[in-house]
Design a protein around this motif. Structure first.
Motif, PDB file in Angstrom:
ATOM      1  N   ALA A  38       0.815  -1.214   0.000  1.00  0.00           N
ATOM      2  CA  ALA A  38       0.000   0.000   0.000  1.00  0.00           C
ATOM      3  C   ALA A  38       0.850   1.266   0.000  1.00  0.00           C
ATOM      4  O   ALA A  38       0.385   2.324  -0.447  1.00  0.00           O
ATOM      5  CB  ALA A  38      -0.936   0.001   1.204  1.00  0.00           C
ATOM      6  N   GLN A  39       2.075   1.187   0.484  1.00  0.00           N
ATOM      7  CA  GLN A  39       2.913   2.381   0.515  1.00  0.00           C
ATOM      8  C   GLN A  39       3.297   2.853  -0.890  1.00  0.00           C
ATOM      9  O   GLN A  39       3.702   3.996  -1.072  1.00  0.00           O
ATOM     10  CB  GLN A  39       4.184   2.138   1.340  1.00  0.00           C
ATOM     11  N   ASP A  40       3.163   1.986  -1.882  1.00  0.00           N
ATOM     12  CA  ASP A  40       3.501   2.344  -3.258  1.00  0.00           C
ATOM     13  C   ASP A  40       2.258   2.578  -4.113  1.00  0.00           C
ATOM     14  O   ASP A  40       2.338   2.618  -5.343  1.00  0.00           O
ATOM     15  CB  ASP A  40       4.352   1.240  -3.895  1.00  0.00           C
ATOM     16  N   THR A  41       1.096   2.726  -3.476  1.00  0.00           N
ATOM     17  CA  THR A  41      -0.146   2.962  -4.203  1.00  0.00           C
ATOM     18  C   THR A  41      -0.279   4.442  -4.531  1.00  0.00           C
ATOM     19  O   THR A  41      -0.085   5.300  -3.667  1.00  0.00           O
ATOM     20  CB  THR A  41      -1.359   2.495  -3.361  1.00  0.00           C
ATOM     21  N   SER A  42      -0.627   4.741  -5.774  1.00  0.00           N
ATOM     22  CA  SER A  42      -0.743   6.129  -6.213  1.00  0.00           C
ATOM     23  C   SER A  42      -2.127   6.677  -5.864  1.00  0.00           C
ATOM     24  O   SER A  42      -3.068   5.906  -5.624  1.00  0.00           O
ATOM     25  CB  SER A  42      -0.519   6.218  -7.719  1.00  0.00           C
ATOM     26  N   PRO A  43      -2.301   8.005  -5.834  1.00  0.00           N
ATOM     27  CA  PRO A  43      -3.629   8.582  -5.548  1.00  0.00           C
ATOM     28  C   PRO A  43      -4.709   8.091  -6.498  1.00  0.00           C
ATOM     29  O   PRO A  43      -5.854   7.859  -6.074  1.00  0.00           O
ATOM     30  CB  PRO A  43      -3.381  10.087  -5.701  1.00  0.00           C
ATOM     31  N   ALA A  44      -4.374   7.891  -7.778  1.00  0.00           N
ATOM     32  CA  ALA A  44      -5.369   7.397  -8.730  1.00  0.00           C
ATOM     33  C   ALA A  44      -5.807   5.976  -8.382  1.00  0.00           C
ATOM     34  O   ALA A  44      -6.987   5.628  -8.514  1.00  0.00           O
ATOM     35  CB  ALA A  44      -4.799   7.450 -10.151  1.00  0.00           C
ATOM     36  N   GLN A  45      -4.878   5.158  -7.915  1.00  0.00           N
ATOM     37  CA  GLN A  45      -5.230   3.793  -7.515  1.00  0.00           C
ATOM     38  C   GLN A  45      -6.067   3.789  -6.237  1.00  0.00           C
ATOM     39  O   GLN A  45      -6.963   2.960  -6.073  1.00  0.00           O
ATOM     40  CB  GLN A  45      -3.956   2.962  -7.329  1.00  0.00           C
ATOM     41  N   TRP A  46      -5.773   4.728  -5.332  1.00  0.00           N
ATOM     42  CA  TRP A  46      -6.583   4.828  -4.115  1.00  0.00           C
ATOM     43  C   TRP A  46      -8.024   5.181  -4.454  1.00  0.00           C
ATOM     44  O   TRP A  46      -8.957   4.763  -3.755  1.00  0.00           O
ATOM     45  CB  TRP A  46      -5.997   5.869  -3.165  1.00  0.00           C
ATOM     46  N   GLN A  47      -8.237   5.966  -5.512  1.00  0.00           N
ATOM     47  CA  GLN A  47      -9.603   6.318  -5.902  1.00  0.00           C
ATOM     48  C   GLN A  47     -10.396   5.077  -6.306  1.00  0.00           C
ATOM     49  O   GLN A  47     -11.594   4.967  -6.016  1.00  0.00           O
ATOM     50  CB  GLN A  47      -9.572   7.324  -7.060  1.00  0.00           C
ATOM     51  N   VAL A  48      -9.730   4.128  -6.978  1.00  0.00           N
ATOM     52  CA  VAL A  48     -10.394   2.878  -7.341  1.00  0.00           C
ATOM     53  C   VAL A  48     -10.797   2.115  -6.082  1.00  0.00           C
ATOM     54  O   VAL A  48     -11.925   1.592  -5.965  1.00  0.00           O
ATOM     55  CB  VAL A  48      -9.480   2.017  -8.233  1.00  0.00           C
ATOM     56  N   ILE A  49      -9.888   2.051  -5.114  1.00  0.00           N
ATOM     57  CA  ILE A  49     -10.181   1.332  -3.870  1.00  0.00           C
ATOM     58  C   ILE A  49     -11.316   2.013  -3.110  1.00  0.00           C
ATOM     59  O   ILE A  49     -12.187   1.352  -2.525  1.00  0.00           O
ATOM     60  CB  ILE A  49      -8.905   1.247  -3.011  1.00  0.00           C
ATOM     61  N   GLU A  50     -11.337   3.351  -3.129  1.00  0.00           N
ATOM     62  CA  GLU A  50     -12.411   4.075  -2.454  1.00  0.00           C
ATOM     63  C   GLU A  50     -13.769   3.752  -3.073  1.00  0.00           C
ATOM     64  O   GLU A  50     -14.772   3.573  -2.364  1.00  0.00           O
ATOM     65  CB  GLU A  50     -12.148   5.583  -2.528  1.00  0.00           C
ATOM     66  N   LYS A  51     -13.823   3.667  -4.395  1.00  0.00           N
ATOM     67  CA  LYS A  51     -15.077   3.328  -5.066  1.00  0.00           C
ATOM     68  C   LYS A  51     -15.553   1.927  -4.679  1.00  0.00           C
ATOM     69  O   LYS A  51     -16.734   1.690  -4.449  1.00  0.00           O
ATOM     70  CB  LYS A  51     -14.885   3.407  -6.584  1.00  0.00           C
ATOM     71  N   LEU A  52     -14.602   0.985  -4.615  1.00  0.00           N
ATOM     72  CA  LEU A  52     -14.969  -0.394  -4.308  1.00  0.00           C
ATOM     73  C   LEU A  52     -15.403  -0.577  -2.861  1.00  0.00           C
ATOM     74  O   LEU A  52     -16.189  -1.477  -2.542  1.00  0.00           O
ATOM     75  CB  LEU A  52     -13.792  -1.331  -4.616  1.00  0.00           C
ATOM     76  N   THR A  53     -14.889   0.275  -1.958  1.00  0.00           N
ATOM     77  CA  THR A  53     -15.214   0.134  -0.529  1.00  0.00           C
ATOM     78  C   THR A  53     -16.337   1.061  -0.086  1.00  0.00           C
ATOM     79  O   THR A  53     -16.720   1.032   1.090  1.00  0.00           O
ATOM     80  CB  THR A  53     -13.968   0.425   0.332  1.00  0.00           C
ATOM     81  N   ALA A  54     -16.853   1.892  -1.002  1.00  0.00           N
ATOM     82  CA  ALA A  54     -17.893   2.848  -0.594  1.00  0.00           C
ATOM     83  C   ALA A  54     -19.113   2.149  -0.014  1.00  0.00           C
ATOM     84  O   ALA A  54     -19.743   2.638   0.934  1.00  0.00           O
ATOM     85  CB  ALA A  54     -18.290   3.714  -1.796  1.00  0.00           C
TER      86      ALA A  54
END
Length: 532
Positions: free
Chosen positions: A17-33
């Protein structure tokens, strides 16, 4: 799609997770909403498991952002706390790879000195606490005095045998050769010992530059089995350039420049004077026409044979004909050294790869090579029978019983970006530091600090690749005298950082000036079990 995802995902695991970019975090946020909102939060228990180590975040050039990592941790924590499922923070202090000697040096090197870069002070616990280990720091090799090369025939970037980089490469190769010849033993996690093998050694550099190639060259000259470069830019290899020039002429006889390059190459070995007498003042327009009218029994039969086969042989077969029947491989290796073999073999591999995807033709193969920069990434993951040389970035996740860090003398973190972002996110062109307005100067200072912090994390990753024996060396900078303040470009030097850590542990220098920190009883040369 979102409806199916909302109903079908109950658990998300985010690794590295320390190498995850902001754009990739947005994908994770959508999936966990759906996990923490409405009926999705009450129908069933859904979980998010994030694994990351701030100390190993070294991929900012790929978009990794530690600030985003911290921000997302707080956001996810608040969302799950709102539905009475607070996030659980756990740390893993055990190291299942390195001996206590290596971990002692890591902890002493970083300690409390770099909270912004490393987070909490590293406190490692060796899982194999009885595994003997050692860390050696070699004295820096001073920068060699460069003198002007009076020989105009030599390349402008020629490195002499007295260059400090060449000297360090020879020293490393000689050390490995001595280990193997003397039957030096290394301990194993099972409490036994075995002789050192070439595959036990992993050499890590910061960038694939001159030192990288010189180490490979020195190891091959010492007769050591070495896996070659983990990344190979095919078009930059001299042997590949010579072979491509010959193929270009075979495909297009009117290409006089390619013919001239092939004649001057080790494939034919023409001298500059011989080529000049053939080309200068020639009556024919094309060099090939002039060559056919001259007496060249060492050259014409080969070229005529290749030309007669150009329409019938596949690119791989043509290369093999040059390298084997016409002794091209032997001639290239004799002139360029055994390190040229890597490029030759990869060119053959690329020829096979091309033929598996396209209708094989010589012209098509040459166009395919020129259409893009072919960079070959070879997998050197496992400990085989060869020495591995790679960059620290490429070694992420790997390990070896013996790790050598030779590129530690002068670490000047550089920022190659031309566009930077201000505090409000506005992108601007980077300007000279002395001419920058206050907002730009502040942004540049922030980037410098982040680059320096990532440089320290890169050192952490490099140090923790070693299992039993870590060797730190360097060349090209004079050692900083005690009591003197380091110059700005020297303060981030890895050699200086590790030296401070070893001194804090009370390491002692031997007669050659090498510092050593050792824990446990190192096995003697011979099949002697290590005391448990």
């Amino acid at each position: 799609v979102l409806f199916r995802l909302d109903g079908g995902i109950d658990h998300i695991l985010v690794d590295e997770a320390q190498d995850t970019s902001p754009a990739q975090w947005q994908v994770i946020e959508k999936l966990t909403a759906e996990f923490t909102a409405g009926r999705g939060a009450s129908d069933k228990t859904r979980t998010l498991f994030v694994v990351g180590d701030k100390k190993q975040s070294i991929y900012s050039f790929q978009g990794a952002d530690l600030s985003a990592f911290e921000a997302r941790r707080q956001e996810f924590g608040a969302k799950f706390a709102a539905i009475d499922q607070p996030m659980q923070d756990r740390t893993l202090d055990y190291s299942f790879r390195s001996s206590r000697a290596v971990l002692d040096v890591v902890d002493a090197t970083f300690g409390n000195a770099f909270p912004a870069a490393m987070g909490d002070p590293p406190r490692h616990v060796a899982f194999f606490d009885t595994l003997p280990g050692r860390v050696d720091l070699w004295p820096l090799i001073p920068k060699a005095d460069t003198t002007a090369d009076e020989d105009g025939w030599n390349p402008v970037d020629l490195i002499s045998d007295s260059h400090h980089t060449v000297e360090l490469a020879r020293l490393i190769a000689a050390e490995i050769r001595a280990m193997i010849d003397a039957g030096v033993h290394i301990p194993t996690a099972k409490g036994e010992s075995r002789p050192v093998q070439a595959g036990d050694v992993l050499i890590l550099v910061q960038t694939p530059g001159t030192l990288f190639s010189q180490i490979i060259r020195a190891c091959k000259q010492a007769g050591l089995p070495i896996a070659g470069a983990d990344r190979l830019k095919l078009g930059e290899e001299l042997a590949v350039k010579d072979l491509v020039a010959l193929l270009s002429f075979v495909a297009t006889p009117e290409d006089s420049l390619s013919l001239a390059a092939a004649l001057r190459s080790p494939l034919f070995g023409w001298s500059e004077d011989r080529l000049f007498r053939l080309a200068h003042g020639r009556a024919e327009r094309h060099l090939w026409a002039s060559l056919r009218n001259t007496d060249a029994p060492d050259t014409l039969p080969i070229l005529n044979d290749l030309r007669s086969q150009a329409d019938f042989l596949r690119p791989y077969e043509m290369l093999e004909r040059i390298l084997t029947r016409h002794k091209g491989r032997q001639r290239l290796l004799t002139r360029l050294g055994p390190e040229a073999e890597d490029g030759i073999d990869e060119l053959l591999n690329q020829a096979l790869a091309y033929e598996s995807n396209d209708v094989p033709s010589l012209t098509g193969f040459l166009t395919w090579l020129e259409s893009d920069v072919v960079e070959v990434k070879r997998q050197l993951d496992s400990e085989g029978s060869n020495i591995r040389v790679m960059t620290v970035h490429g070694s992420k996740g790997l390990e070896a019983p013996i790790v050598i860090l030779p590129d530690t003398a002068d670490r000047s973190p550089r920022d190659h970006a031309e566009v930077i972002r201000l505090a409000d996110g506005l992108p601007v062109w980077k300007t000279a530091e002395k001419d920058s307005p206050p907002d730009v100067a502040a942004a540049l200072d922030l980037r410098k600090a982040r680059i320096a912090e990532e440089n320290l994390r890169l050192l952490y990753v490099a140090l923790t690749r070693a299992r039993s024996w870590l060797i730190v060396a360097g060349a090209g900078e004079a050692k900083i005298a005690s009591g003197k303040e380091a110059k700005p470009r020297e303060k981030w030097a890895w050699h200086r950082q590790v030296e401070a850590g070893l001194n804090a542990l009370g390491a002692r220098a031997d007669a050659t000036g090498r510092l050593r920190h050792q824990v446990g009883l190192w096995p003697a040369n011979g099949l002697v079990p290590v005391a448990k």
